[in-house]
Design an enzyme around this catalytic site. Structure first.
Site, PDB file in Angstrom:
ATOM      1  N   TYR A 145       0.812  -1.219   0.000  1.00 43.41           N
ATOM      2  CA  TYR A 145       0.000   0.000   0.000  1.00 43.41           C
ATOM      3  C   TYR A 145       0.846   1.270   0.000  1.00 43.41           C
ATOM      4  CZ  TYR A 145      -4.593  -2.125   0.881  1.00 43.41           C
ATOM      5  OH  TYR A 145      -5.776  -2.805   0.783  1.00 43.41           O
ATOM      6  N   LYS A 196       4.403 -14.769   1.817  1.00 47.37           N
ATOM      7  CA  LYS A 196       4.806 -15.605   0.676  1.00 47.37           C
ATOM      8  C   LYS A 196       6.331 -15.678   0.681  1.00 47.37           C
ATOM      9  CE  LYS A 196       2.825 -17.042  -2.686  1.00 47.37           C
ATOM     10  NZ  LYS A 196       2.511 -18.464  -3.015  1.00 47.37           N
ATOM     11  N   ASP A 229      -1.459 -18.146   0.198  1.00 51.15           N
ATOM     12  CA  ASP A 229      -2.410 -18.905  -0.616  1.00 51.15           C
ATOM     13  C   ASP A 229      -2.973 -20.080   0.178  1.00 51.15           C
ATOM     14  OD1 ASP A 229       0.136 -20.011  -0.660  1.00 51.15           O
ATOM     15  OD2 ASP A 229       0.060 -20.612  -2.769  1.00 51.15           O
ATOM     16  N   ASP A 253      -5.818  -7.484   4.016  1.00 50.89           N
ATOM     17  CA  ASP A 253      -7.008  -6.933   3.385  1.00 50.89           C
ATOM     18  C   ASP A 253      -7.827  -8.051   2.739  1.00 50.89           C
ATOM     19  OD1 ASP A 253      -8.726  -4.880   2.381  1.00 50.89           O
ATOM     20  OD2 ASP A 253      -7.778  -5.114   0.424  1.00 50.89           O
ATOM     21  N   ASP A 257     -11.558 -10.043   4.198  1.00 57.10           N
ATOM     22  CA  ASP A 257     -12.821 -10.116   3.452  1.00 57.10           C
ATOM     23  C   ASP A 257     -13.262 -11.572   3.320  1.00 57.10           C
ATOM     24  OD1 ASP A 257     -12.876  -7.324   2.974  1.00 57.10           O
ATOM     25  OD2 ASP A 257     -13.692  -7.639   0.961  1.00 57.10           O
TER      26      ASP A 257
HETATM   27  C1  IPM Z   1     -10.257  -1.949   4.217  1.00 62.59           C
HETATM   28  C2  IPM Z   1     -10.573  -1.259   2.937  1.00 62.59           C
HETATM   29  C3  IPM Z   1      -9.494  -0.230   2.626  1.00 62.59           C
HETATM   30  C4  IPM Z   1      -8.187  -0.988   2.457  1.00 62.59           C
HETATM   31  C5  IPM Z   1      -9.753   0.685   1.418  1.00 62.59           C
HETATM   32  C6  IPM Z   1     -11.054   1.418   1.544  1.00 62.59           C
HETATM   33  C7  IPM Z   1      -8.617   1.643   1.214  1.00 62.59           C
HETATM   34  O1  IPM Z   1     -10.737  -2.174   1.900  1.00 62.59           O
HETATM   35  O2  IPM Z   1     -10.149  -1.281   5.252  1.00 62.59           O
HETATM   36  O3  IPM Z   1     -10.121  -3.180   4.221  1.00 62.59           O
HETATM   37  O4  IPM Z   1      -7.895  -1.521   1.371  1.00 62.59           O
HETATM   38  O5  IPM Z   1      -7.432  -1.044   3.429  1.00 62.59           O
HETATM   39 MN    MN Z   2     -10.649  -4.247   2.524  1.00 62.21          MN
END
Ligand code: IPM
Ligand code: MN
Length: 372
Positions: A145, A196, A229, A253, A257
């Site tokens: 990032y 990784k 992975d 990240d 999710d």
């Molecule tokens: C998260 C979000 C953020 C990230 C975005 C909105 C920049 O997806 O907090 O997981 O990628 O960190």
């Molecule tokens: Mn995110």
């Protein structure tokens, strides 16, 4: 101990469903204030696309300065199709990235807890997820990032080339690993470090640095290593093998999710973004749901406010030393789910769905019934 009676909060609802779920979270904050007899001095700020429209920048310097001063920052979500064509440095996402970086908040705690009433909502088999309780500790000030160099350039043959850099150095790795090991000490004492190391130098250094720190200071914790992975696969196959997962920015990240769907919905996961602790509490610190601004459902009043409300609970616990109130809020969320409260993301086919406000009502009702 002298309990504090007044706290300052900076509230940044942002874009899309951000303001909708924040409204419900603030009702919970107000309830807690009355119940606990504490005063919350709340300042509302504009960030993300909303700030681009109002001030031409995703976050104003004043907002960053204010965030450094308050007891805690409550953040909603940012982004949306309207601002997708802007240059990177001007995009809504910069608001959250700058807050993390400028406030030195390097660790993002993302608890993945499966609540019993939602077992059937998850797409995963009940026995795989029942009683699941793991935490992802995501490094969030470095890695892909923020690594330099980065950019977009035109190559001699006219092609366009986009490039980013994944970097991790000793101090960055050690400080986030310490958060993970400390957390594991208060849990089941297993840390799984994810990278990784088989293909990237940054991953290899990550593994080496964590191993050495573990030998030096945390031998009472079991340390495992896993490639990212494989971790994605294991999270779906057998998530209960994990206690604390520690990983870099981009893997954290993605994996969070993925892990959110174990709990039934992306709309369920709160998070706390912290830096170095000052005594028993974290300050400054930022609390936000892991979901985004969900432009597809924004403005319809159907978003799930649970992740934002559970982020309030994390704030009460970690920044404000209001543990009892944090537990009340979490219990109220679970109770309302147990009584069948479901927003659209949680409802099974044919089940009626509540609006965002009705879900907030349900949580507030349970808060009342928990104290009577
Ligand atoms: C998260 C979000 C953020 C990230 C975005 C909105 C920049 O997806 O907090 O997981 O990628 O960190
Ligand atoms: Mn995110």
């Amino acid at each position: 101990m002298n309990k504090r009676k007044k706290f300052s909060l900076l509230v940044l609802p942002g874009d899309g469903i951000g303001p909708e779920v924040m409204r419900e979270a603030l009702r919970v904050v107000e309830w807690v204030g009355q119940y606990a007899g504490v005063e919350f001095a709340i300042n509302l700020g504009t960030v993300g696309g909303a700030a681009i429209d109002a001030y031409g920048t995703p976050i104003q310097d004043e907002t960053i300065e204010e965030a450094k001063q308050v007891d805690a920052v409550l953040f909603g979500a940012v982004g949306g199709p309207r601002w997708e064509k802007l240059d990177f440095s001007l995009r809504p996402e910069i608001a959250i990235l700058r807050l993390r970086r400028d406030l030195s908040l390097f660790a993002n705690l993302r608890p993945v807890t499966v609540f019993d009433p939602l077992i059937e909502t998850s797409t995963i088999k009940p026995e795989v997820i029942r009683n699941l309780d793991l935490v992802i500790v995501r490094e969030c000030m470095g890695g892909l990032y923020f690594g330099e160099p980065r950019g977009i350039e035109t190559m001699p043959d006219g092609q366009t080339r986009g490039f980013n850099t994944e970097t991790y150095s000793t101090n960055e790795i050690e400080r986030v690993a310490r958060v993970a090991f400390d957390l594991a000490r208060r849990r089941r004492r297993i840390v799984c470090s994810v990278e990784k190391a088989n293909v990237t130098e940054s991953g290899l250094v990550w593994r080496q640095v964590i191993s050495k720190l573990h030998e030096r200071e945390f031998e009472d914790i079991e340390l495992r290593h896993m490639y990212a992975d494989n971790c994605a696969m294991q999270l779906v196959r057998n998530p209960k093998q994990f206690d604390v997962i520690v990983t870099g920015n981009i893997f954290g990240d993605i994996l969070s999710d993925l892990a959110s769907m174990l709990t039934g919905s992306l709309g369920m996961l709160p998070s706390a973004t912290i830096g170095s602790s000052t005594g028993d509490s974290f300050r400054p610190a930022l609390y936000e749901p892991i979901h985004g601004s969900a432009p597809d459902i924004a403005g319809k009043g159907i978003a799930n406010p649970m992740a934002q409300i559970l982020s309030v609970a994390m704030m009460l616990r970690l920044s404000l030393d209001l543990e009892k109130e944090a537990e009340l809020v979490e219990q109220a969320c679970i109770q309302s789910l147990a009584r069948g409260a479901r927003t659209a993301d949680l409802a099974l086919a044919g089940e009626p769905a509540l609006t965002t406000t009705e879900m907030g009502d349900a949580v507030l009702r349970e808060l009342e019934s928990l104290i009577t």
